[in-house]
Design an enzyme around this catalytic site. Structure first.
Site, PDB file in Angstrom:
ATOM      1  N   ASP A  48       0.844  -1.199   0.000  1.00  8.00           N
ATOM      2  CA  ASP A  48       0.000   0.000   0.000  1.00  8.00           C
ATOM      3  C   ASP A  48       0.878   1.246   0.000  1.00  8.00           C
ATOM      4  O   ASP A  48       1.724   1.424   0.879  1.00  8.00           O
ATOM      5  CB  ASP A  48      -0.904   0.008   1.234  1.00  8.00           C
ATOM      6  CG  ASP A  48      -1.806   1.233   1.273  1.00  8.00           C
ATOM      7  OD1 ASP A  48      -2.945   1.133   0.790  1.00  8.00           O
ATOM      8  OD2 ASP A  48      -1.364   2.289   1.774  1.00  8.00           O
ATOM      9  N   TYR A  53       3.051   9.877  -0.346  1.00  5.81           N
ATOM     10  CA  TYR A  53       4.173   9.280   0.371  1.00  5.81           C
ATOM     11  C   TYR A  53       5.506   9.530  -0.340  1.00  5.81           C
ATOM     12  O   TYR A  53       6.562   9.437   0.286  1.00  5.81           O
ATOM     13  CB  TYR A  53       3.980   7.773   0.548  1.00  5.81           C
ATOM     14  CG  TYR A  53       2.706   7.353   1.224  1.00  5.81           C
ATOM     15  CD1 TYR A  53       1.881   8.270   1.873  1.00  5.81           C
ATOM     16  CD2 TYR A  53       2.300   6.021   1.217  1.00  5.81           C
ATOM     17  CE1 TYR A  53       0.701   7.879   2.484  1.00  5.81           C
ATOM     18  CE2 TYR A  53       1.128   5.619   1.829  1.00  5.81           C
ATOM     19  CZ  TYR A  53       0.328   6.553   2.456  1.00  5.81           C
ATOM     20  OH  TYR A  53      -0.842   6.159   3.055  1.00  5.81           O
ATOM     21  N   LYS A  78      -2.804   5.938  -4.142  1.00  4.26           N
ATOM     22  CA  LYS A  78      -3.882   6.894  -3.898  1.00  4.26           C
ATOM     23  C   LYS A  78      -3.564   8.212  -4.590  1.00  4.26           C
ATOM     24  O   LYS A  78      -2.392   8.615  -4.634  1.00  4.26           O
ATOM     25  CB  LYS A  78      -4.066   7.145  -2.395  1.00  4.26           C
ATOM     26  CG  LYS A  78      -4.132   5.883  -1.556  1.00  4.26           C
ATOM     27  CD  LYS A  78      -4.112   6.192  -0.072  1.00  4.26           C
ATOM     28  CE  LYS A  78      -3.869   4.933   0.743  1.00  4.26           C
ATOM     29  NZ  LYS A  78      -2.459   4.489   0.727  1.00  4.26           N
ATOM     30  N   HIS A 111      -7.675   9.826  -2.047  1.00  2.21           N
ATOM     31  CA  HIS A 111      -7.037   9.837  -0.730  1.00  2.21           C
ATOM     32  C   HIS A 111      -7.908  10.470   0.364  1.00  2.21           C
ATOM     33  O   HIS A 111      -7.996   9.945   1.464  1.00  2.21           O
ATOM     34  CB  HIS A 111      -5.688  10.561  -0.813  1.00  2.21           C
ATOM     35  CG  HIS A 111      -4.702  10.075   0.190  1.00  2.21           C
ATOM     36  ND1 HIS A 111      -3.358   9.976  -0.061  1.00  2.21           N
ATOM     37  CD2 HIS A 111      -4.855   9.622   1.466  1.00  2.21           C
ATOM     38  CE1 HIS A 111      -2.727   9.500   1.013  1.00  2.21           C
ATOM     39  NE2 HIS A 111      -3.616   9.287   1.953  1.00  2.21           N
TER      40      HIS A 111
END
Length: 273
Positions: A48, A53, A78, A111
């Site tokens: 994931d 990120y 996402k 998200h």
């Protein structure tokens, strides 16, 4: 029982491994290479990640080094909030594919429920039709957001990933997802490490000769939620899946329900984009 072998069926017919590895705040300086490689070696097949990120390229590198076949992997990403307008979302999907060096993504989520969320959903539906994405879902959506999307969507969301743990069981939201055929996925399952400070979880850990993190993961797994624990330390990546050899009793679950509720992450109704 090997918890990594359990898969859950989506409403679109695809399957997701119930246990995966999360990568929030993991990058080259914070052990992502060792973490992902340790996970894949231990048998994890679900990764994931997210645009936010900033670690897509490191994940692509680790996947290559692992030699695990693409068809055996399940990869989630996402679309971040400032890319939810339709044209930006279309470009974001292509960028995710390029950064992860994949021909398709197994699952892409919105998200957070921004004002442009329906535009983003349209772009995701088109990506499914184009074969770029297998399944599409949502993250941090509350009941009202879900109801709005269900009226708009041509393709139903398969999953909702949101903060969910023994200190925030979200029973109403969980039931709303299940009523709409949406799988529940927990982030923050370990309460961002605070599980080691909660009396009920510490006591149950002693009872089963486990640690509080494993109690949290067993709790979520037993309730049928997808879980994505993360750690920058390879040994903890392995420890996190060591919860298949015991089962919490109803009495244990009731005891966990006595934990004082609190939200550790942002409130989706108050989240500032």
């Amino acid at each position: 029982m090997n918890v990594l072998e359990k898969r859950i069926k989506f409403n679109d017919g695809n399957f997701i491994p119930q246990v995966g590895i999360g990568t929030y705040k993991l990058d080259s300086e914070n052990g992502i290479d060792e973490s992902i490689l340790a996970a894949l070696k231990a048998g994890y097949r679900h990764i994931d990640t997210a645009q936010y990120y900033g670690n897509h390229k490191q994940i692509a590198k680790a996947i290559k080094e692992s030699k695990v076949k693409r068809e055996d992997l399940f990869v989630t990403s996402k679309i971040w909030n400032n890319d939810h307008a339709y044209e930006k979302a279309v470009k974001a999907i292509d960028r995710i594919l390029e950064e992860l060096e994949l021909d398709y993504i197994d699952l892409i989520l919105i998200h957070w429920p921004t004002p442009e969320r329906l535009e983003c959903w349209k772009a995701l539906e088109e990506a499914v039709e184009a074969g770029k994405v297998k399944s599409i879902g949502i993250s941090n959506f509350l009941e009202g957001h879900i109801d709005e999307l269900m009226k708009f969507a041509k393709i139903k969301p398969v999953i909702n990933q949101f903060e969910l743990h023994p200190a925030l069981p979200c029973n109403r939201l969980v039931n709303h997802c299940l009523k709409n055929g949406i799988i529940v996925e927990s982030w923050g399952t370990l309460i961002r490490g605070k599980c080691f400070e909660i009396e009920q979880l510490v006591e149950l850990a002693k009872k089963y000769n486990k640690n509080p993190a494993q109690i949290c993961l067993r709790w979520a797994y037993q309730l049928g939620y997808v879980v994505i624990p993360k750690s920058s330390k390879p040994q903890r990546v392995i420890d996190n899946i060591n919860f298949g050899d015991f089962e919490l009793t109803q009495e244990d679950m009731d005891y966990i329900a006595t934990i004082k509720e609190h939200r550790d992450g942002p409130d989706p109704n108050k989240f500032e984009i």
